[in-house]
Design an enzyme around this catalytic site. Structure first.
Site, PDB file in Angstrom:
ATOM      1  N   PRO A   2      48.989  58.651  57.789  1.00 18.18           N
ATOM      2  CA  PRO A   2      48.815  57.685  58.867  1.00 18.18           C
ATOM      3  C   PRO A   2      50.125  57.017  59.261  1.00 18.18           C
ATOM      4  O   PRO A   2      50.808  56.441  58.430  1.00 18.18           O
ATOM      5  CB  PRO A   2      47.845  56.651  58.280  1.00 18.18           C
ATOM      6  CG  PRO A   2      47.546  57.066  56.895  1.00 18.18           C
ATOM      7  CD  PRO A   2      48.383  58.226  56.541  1.00 18.18           C
ATOM      8  N   GLU A   3      50.479  57.133  60.520  1.00 12.65           N
ATOM      9  CA  GLU A   3      51.596  56.388  61.078  1.00 12.65           C
ATOM     10  C   GLU A   3      51.016  55.416  62.101  1.00 12.65           C
ATOM     11  O   GLU A   3      49.824  55.148  62.081  1.00 12.65           O
ATOM     12  CB  GLU A   3      52.606  57.361  61.712  1.00 12.65           C
ATOM     13  CG  GLU A   3      53.196  58.322  60.691  1.00 12.65           C
ATOM     14  CD  GLU A   3      54.140  59.346  61.297  1.00 12.65           C
ATOM     15  OE1 GLU A   3      54.799  59.025  62.295  1.00 12.65           O
ATOM     16  OE2 GLU A   3      54.212  60.464  60.774  1.00 12.65           O
ATOM     17  N   HIS A  92      37.752  60.025  45.073  1.00 12.29           N
ATOM     18  CA  HIS A  92      38.911  59.140  45.152  1.00 12.29           C
ATOM     19  C   HIS A  92      38.634  57.830  45.874  1.00 12.29           C
ATOM     20  O   HIS A  92      39.544  57.221  46.419  1.00 12.29           O
ATOM     21  CB  HIS A  92      40.080  59.883  45.803  1.00 12.29           C
ATOM     22  CG  HIS A  92      40.478  61.107  45.044  1.00 12.29           C
ATOM     23  ND1 HIS A  92      41.083  61.052  43.812  1.00 12.29           N
ATOM     24  CD2 HIS A  92      40.314  62.424  45.319  1.00 12.29           C
ATOM     25  CE1 HIS A  92      41.299  62.281  43.364  1.00 12.29           C
ATOM     26  NE2 HIS A  92      40.833  63.126  44.261  1.00 12.29           N
ATOM     27  N   ARG A 111      46.097  60.373  46.698  1.00 13.25           N
ATOM     28  CA  ARG A 111      47.347  60.287  45.958  1.00 13.25           C
ATOM     29  C   ARG A 111      47.574  58.949  45.249  1.00 13.25           C
ATOM     30  O   ARG A 111      48.519  58.799  44.502  1.00 13.25           O
ATOM     31  CB  ARG A 111      48.525  60.534  46.900  1.00 13.25           C
ATOM     32  CG  ARG A 111      48.632  61.936  47.410  1.00 13.25           C
ATOM     33  CD  ARG A 111      49.162  62.883  46.370  1.00 13.25           C
ATOM     34  NE  ARG A 111      49.401  64.181  46.972  1.00 13.25           N
ATOM     35  CZ  ARG A 111      48.445  65.070  47.206  1.00 13.25           C
ATOM     36  NH1 ARG A 111      47.207  64.791  46.895  1.00 13.25           N
ATOM     37  NH2 ARG A 111      48.726  66.219  47.758  1.00 13.25           N
ATOM     38  N   LYS A 155      75.841  54.404  64.292  1.00 12.03           N
ATOM     39  CA  LYS A 155      76.173  55.644  64.980  1.00 12.03           C
ATOM     40  C   LYS A 155      76.457  56.823  64.060  1.00 12.03           C
ATOM     41  O   LYS A 155      76.413  57.963  64.491  1.00 12.03           O
ATOM     42  CB  LYS A 155      77.338  55.409  65.931  1.00 12.03           C
ATOM     43  CG  LYS A 155      78.580  54.905  65.243  1.00 12.03           C
ATOM     44  CD  LYS A 155      79.686  54.703  66.246  1.00 12.03           C
ATOM     45  CE  LYS A 155      80.893  54.238  65.487  1.00 12.03           C
ATOM     46  NZ  LYS A 155      81.785  53.383  66.127  1.00 12.03           N
TER      47      LYS A 155
END
Length: 272
Positions: A2-3, A92, A111, A155
DNA sequence: TTTCTTGTTTTCAG
DNA sequence: ACTGAAAACAAGAA
């Protein structure tokens, strides 16, 4: 994993379905990733109502009627899923929030990298104020100017790892970094300082476009992400570079390389 | 048994 | 002191 779009999808679904629900009981099946530990965690949450839900970067916050907040990070495989009360928990499922409307809210994480932390409202404020998280990319305040100055101040870094750092832009992970660079026709290995102004503008657009598009389809289920209703996000079908074999633009082969210890996907023909 | 997975934090070299 | 790169960490699947 998930982002931003995936976490935001869950947040919206919680907002629409769980505001006002009372948590009648909390069952902890695995307590190692809770803070404070199991006993105090249950004490803080049991009997309270959900009053609202917010998100900062990839942190999902469940606000309770006692002014405390459950800050949840799903990391790789965490998910929140609603099930009818009494459904036999899967392997889980670590925490079950029993609700007053005949539903159970599962916190599930294969996890076990994800966590639930009880924090005060002041702590939430701190998170929003501090400079550890950069601007929210879908916020109006995230301007091209702000983006440019962030990139220019670093940069010498490779552009892709830089995109994934929360300090620069919040909520971007591996999927949307690859997608944004694909949109911008820029290789992930380029030094940040080597990007020309038009490329930076395209990259800025790419970030917003790929996140907005994914949000439209309830996120991408690249790993085992599921939304609040245990349904896959459909955005997986709309990705252009991440985990893809062919470039959606030129039909050439997508190349997979490793930067640092992370995988990166790009089109060697389109991305310069 | 080894390798692979990720966001975030920590460590280390320059 | 600062920067960027790499390692560490959580732990289970194949």
């Amino acid at each position: 994993m998930p982002e931003l779009p995936e976490v935001e999808t869950i947040r919206r679904q919680m907002e629409n379905n769980l505001v006002g629900r009372k948590i009648t009981d909390v069952i902890v099946r695995f307590g190692k990733r809770l803070e404070p530990a199991q006993k105090k965690f249950i004490e803080a949450v049991r009997g309270e109502k959900f009053v609202g839900f917010s998100r900062r970067a990839k942190l999902l916050m469940l606000h309770l009627s006692n002014k405390l907040t459950i800050a949840a990070h799903l990391k790789m495989t965490g998910k929140f899923v609603l099930k009818p009360h009494g459904t036999e928990p899967e392997k889980h499922v670590h925490v079950i929030f029993v609700l007053d409307n005949g539903q159970d809210l599962w916190f599930h994480d294969v996890r076990k990298f994800g966590y639930l932390k009880i924090i005060s409202l002041e702590k939430v404020e701190e998170l929003f104020k501090g400079d550890e998280f950069g601007p929210e990319p879908l916020d109006k305040k995230f301007s091209l100017d702000i983006f440019e100055s962030c990139i220019k101040s670093r940069k010498n870094k490779k552009i892709k790892p830089l995109l994934m750092e929360p300090k620069c832009i919040a909520g971007i992970g591996n999927i949307y970094a690859d997608e944004a660079l694909w949109h911008a026709l820029v290789r992930p290995t380029r030094r940040a300082g080597s990007l020309k102004k038009p490329e930076l503008a395209k990259l800025y657009d790419g970030i917003i476009v790929s996140l907005t598009e994914s949000l439209k389809h309830r996120g991408a289920s690249s790993e085992n992400y599921r939304d609040l209703f245990d349904t896959e996000g459909e955005s997986t079908n709309f990705l252009h570079a991440y985990n893809q074999e062919k470039c959606a633009r030129c039909k050439g082969a997508i190349k997979r390389i490793v930067i640092g210890t992370r995988s990166a996907h790009y089109c060697p023909k389109c991305q310069k």
